[in-house]
Design a protein around this motif. Structure first.
Motif, PDB file in Angstrom:
ATOM      1  N   THR A   3     -12.561 -13.297  -0.840  1.00 13.89           N
ATOM      2  CA  THR A   3     -11.399 -13.949  -1.432  1.00 13.89           C
ATOM      3  C   THR A   3     -10.621 -12.996  -2.327  1.00 13.89           C
ATOM      4  O   THR A   3      -9.470 -13.239  -2.638  1.00 13.89           O
ATOM      5  N   MET A   4     -11.265 -11.908  -2.758  1.00 16.28           N
ATOM      6  CA  MET A   4     -10.612 -10.956  -3.657  1.00 16.28           C
ATOM      7  C   MET A   4     -11.094  -9.550  -3.351  1.00 16.28           C
ATOM      8  O   MET A   4     -12.249  -9.337  -3.016  1.00 16.28           O
ATOM      9  N   GLN A   5     -10.181  -8.613  -3.440  1.00 16.87           N
ATOM     10  CA  GLN A   5     -10.507  -7.218  -3.188  1.00 16.87           C
ATOM     11  C   GLN A   5      -9.898  -6.361  -4.292  1.00 16.87           C
ATOM     12  O   GLN A   5      -8.813  -6.651  -4.790  1.00 16.87           O
ATOM     13  N   ASN A   6     -10.624  -5.317  -4.688  1.00 18.34           N
ATOM     14  CA  ASN A   6     -10.093  -4.347  -5.631  1.00 18.34           C
ATOM     15  C   ASN A   6      -9.557  -3.155  -4.840  1.00 18.34           C
ATOM     16  O   ASN A   6     -10.324  -2.389  -4.265  1.00 18.34           O
ATOM     17  N   LEU A   7      -8.238  -3.052  -4.807  1.00 20.98           N
ATOM     18  CA  LEU A   7      -7.577  -1.982  -4.065  1.00 20.98           C
ATOM     19  C   LEU A   7      -7.351  -0.803  -5.002  1.00 20.98           C
ATOM     20  O   LEU A   7      -6.602  -0.901  -5.982  1.00 20.98           O
ATOM     21  N   VAL A   8      -8.028   0.294  -4.705  1.00 20.39           N
ATOM     22  CA  VAL A   8      -7.945   1.512  -5.515  1.00 20.39           C
ATOM     23  C   VAL A   8      -6.885   2.434  -4.912  1.00 20.39           C
ATOM     24  O   VAL A   8      -6.936   2.753  -3.727  1.00 20.39           O
ATOM     25  N   ILE A   9      -5.931   2.833  -5.739  1.00 21.87           N
ATOM     26  CA  ILE A   9      -4.920   3.803  -5.310  1.00 21.87           C
ATOM     27  C   ILE A   9      -5.194   5.127  -6.012  1.00 21.87           C
ATOM     28  O   ILE A   9      -5.210   5.199  -7.247  1.00 21.87           O
ATOM     29  N   LEU A  10      -5.426   6.169  -5.217  1.00 26.09           N
ATOM     30  CA  LEU A  10      -5.516   7.536  -5.728  1.00 26.09           C
ATOM     31  C   LEU A  10      -4.203   8.219  -5.373  1.00 26.09           C
ATOM     32  O   LEU A  10      -3.859   8.350  -4.194  1.00 26.09           O
ATOM     33  N   ASP A  11      -3.475   8.644  -6.380  1.00 25.57           N
ATOM     34  CA  ASP A  11      -2.134   9.195  -6.199  1.00 25.57           C
ATOM     35  C   ASP A  11      -2.137  10.653  -6.651  1.00 25.57           C
ATOM     36  O   ASP A  11      -2.219  10.948  -7.848  1.00 25.57           O
ATOM     37  N   PHE A  12      -2.039  11.565  -5.668  1.00 24.80           N
ATOM     38  CA  PHE A  12      -2.097  12.998  -5.953  1.00 24.80           C
ATOM     39  C   PHE A  12      -0.676  13.548  -6.079  1.00 24.80           C
ATOM     40  O   PHE A  12      -0.037  13.920  -5.093  1.00 24.80           O
ATOM     41  N   GLY A  13      -0.193  13.575  -7.322  1.00 26.09           N
ATOM     42  CA  GLY A  13       1.131  14.107  -7.584  1.00 26.09           C
ATOM     43  C   GLY A  13       1.086  15.598  -7.859  1.00 26.09           C
ATOM     44  O   GLY A  13       0.017  16.210  -7.938  1.00 26.09           O
ATOM     45  N   SER A  14       2.242  16.182  -8.045  1.00 25.92           N
ATOM     46  CA  SER A  14       2.335  17.625  -8.258  1.00 25.92           C
ATOM     47  C   SER A  14       1.984  18.024  -9.678  1.00 25.92           C
ATOM     48  O   SER A  14       1.590  19.167  -9.922  1.00 25.92           O
ATOM     49  N   ASN A  15       2.111  17.089 -10.621  1.00 27.68           N
ATOM     50  CA  ASN A  15       1.790  17.375 -12.011  1.00 27.68           C
ATOM     51  C   ASN A  15       0.560  16.612 -12.490  1.00 27.68           C
ATOM     52  O   ASN A  15      -0.233  17.132 -13.255  1.00 27.68           O
ATOM     53  N   SER A  16       0.398  15.374 -12.029  1.00 26.33           N
ATOM     54  CA  SER A  16      -0.727  14.555 -12.465  1.00 26.33           C
ATOM     55  C   SER A  16      -1.377  13.858 -11.274  1.00 26.33           C
ATOM     56  O   SER A  16      -0.747  13.644 -10.235  1.00 26.33           O
ATOM     57  N   THR A  17      -2.635  13.520 -11.455  1.00 28.12           N
ATOM     58  CA  THR A  17      -3.379  12.727 -10.483  1.00 28.12           C
ATOM     59  C   THR A  17      -3.691  11.401 -11.147  1.00 28.12           C
ATOM     60  O   THR A  17      -4.183  11.359 -12.274  1.00 28.12           O
ATOM     61  N   ARG A  18      -3.398  10.312 -10.445  1.00 25.50           N
ATOM     62  CA  ARG A  18      -3.473   8.993 -11.058  1.00 25.50           C
ATOM     63  C   ARG A  18      -4.411   8.071 -10.290  1.00 25.50           C
ATOM     64  O   ARG A  18      -4.525   8.165  -9.061  1.00 25.50           O
TER      65      ARG A  18
END
Length: 314
Positions: A3-18
């Protein structure tokens, strides 16, 4: 059925990783962000301006260290699904696959490298879901690229990704410390020629407000609300008039890197790239006579999430 999911976003930017963790309910096209953090990893550092651009070993290791920290965090959540995206630095790197493989070994996720146009489109989607504006110029100033979108009547009339950002422009025009007059003049001339060639449609954006995304621009917002030395407050929808943002930029131009570090407080890590990141924005404001800027804390990641949820619901 979950019924619920934790969607993890890994965002590899040029200055920071989020990292962002988002709670998604089954059969519901909305999400709730429950956690976010970032590490300043400077992926674009030292890549140079040549065609055969490469991610540097130190930048890769900084980023992989961040991924390991992030994994310790998201592993504490249940029903996790991981989505990894990368933008300009990975997009431009000839050795990107090596990095992608290393991230997959740690996380099990394969990075989706967004094209410049896709990145700009997700910026547009993220902004339109959260800001009540129909006509605006949107600029996302990243470390290795910046995206520009002309929005008219709520539609993305024009969009483009320019393959230079706060990190690469600072390197190109020696803007890390106090910029010399000759370098600033060269920088401004370069931008004017670039805009003439790539963004001729900006003429249709005269007198429109400017919506800003990206870390360098958020530093300006935090300067305005006085949170550089105190606890962070939301900057979403904050408005700064044209003359005031020009004054902030002018003051930072007059400082050397150490002086900017002291002035930037918690954002001191951006002291060496803030001029490289803000100069294109100032030039767009001049060209388009933008009366003010406003800030969006929703961009690529949120746009991606909305698109994913809409696709799933259909």
């Amino acid at each position: 059925m979950l019924t619920m999911q934790n969607l993890v976003i890994l965002d590899f930017g040029s200055n920071s990783t989020r990292l962002s963790i988002n709670e998604v309910q089954a059969n519901v096209s909305t999400f709730k962000e429950v956690f976010r953090t970032k590490e300043m990893t400077r992926m674009a550092e030292g890549m140079g301006q040549e065609k055969n651009r490469q991610l540097q070993p130190q930048a890769i290791e900084r980023t992989l260290d961040a991924v390991r920290k992030f994994k310790e965090i998201y592993s504490q959540y249940e029903n996790v699904k991981i989505k990894a995206i990368a933008t300009a630095a990975v997009r431009a790197a000839s050795n990107a696959q090596e990095f992608i493989d290393q991230v997959k070994q740690i996380t099990g996720a394969t990075i989706e490298v967004l094209s410049g146009d896709t990145e700009a489109y997700y910026d547009y989607v993220g902004v339109t879901h959260y800001l009540n504006l129909k006509d605006a110029i949107i600029v996302d100033m990243g470390g290795g690229s910046f995206e520009v979108i002309l929005m008219k009547d709520g539609k993305d009339e024009h969009l483009i990704s320019i393959q230079h950002g706060a990190v690469s422009l600072s390197e190109k025009f020696n803007a890390h410390d106090k910029i010399l007059a000759k370098d600033l003049f060269e920088f401004q001339n370069y931008l004017q020629a670039l805009f003439d060639e790539k963004l001729s449609w900006l003429k249709d954006g005269h007198d429109l407000p400017l919506v800003l995304l990206g870390g360098a621009t958020r530093t300006v917002a935090r300067k305005k609300i006085g949170t550089l030395h105190t606890e962070e407050k939301s900057i979403h929808e904050l408005k700064i008039m044209r003359d005031e943002i020009f004054t902030i930029y002018q003051n930072w131009l007059a400082m050397n890197k150490q002086e900017r570090k002291q002035d930037l407080g918690s954002e001191a890590s951006r002291a060496d790239i803030i001029i490289g990141g803000l100069t294109p924005i100032i030039e767009i404001m001049r060209r388009c006579h933008c009366p003010y800027v406003t800030f969006s804390e929703s961009g690529v990641r949120e746009g991606l999430l909305f698109e994913m949820l809409e696709t799933n619901s259909n």
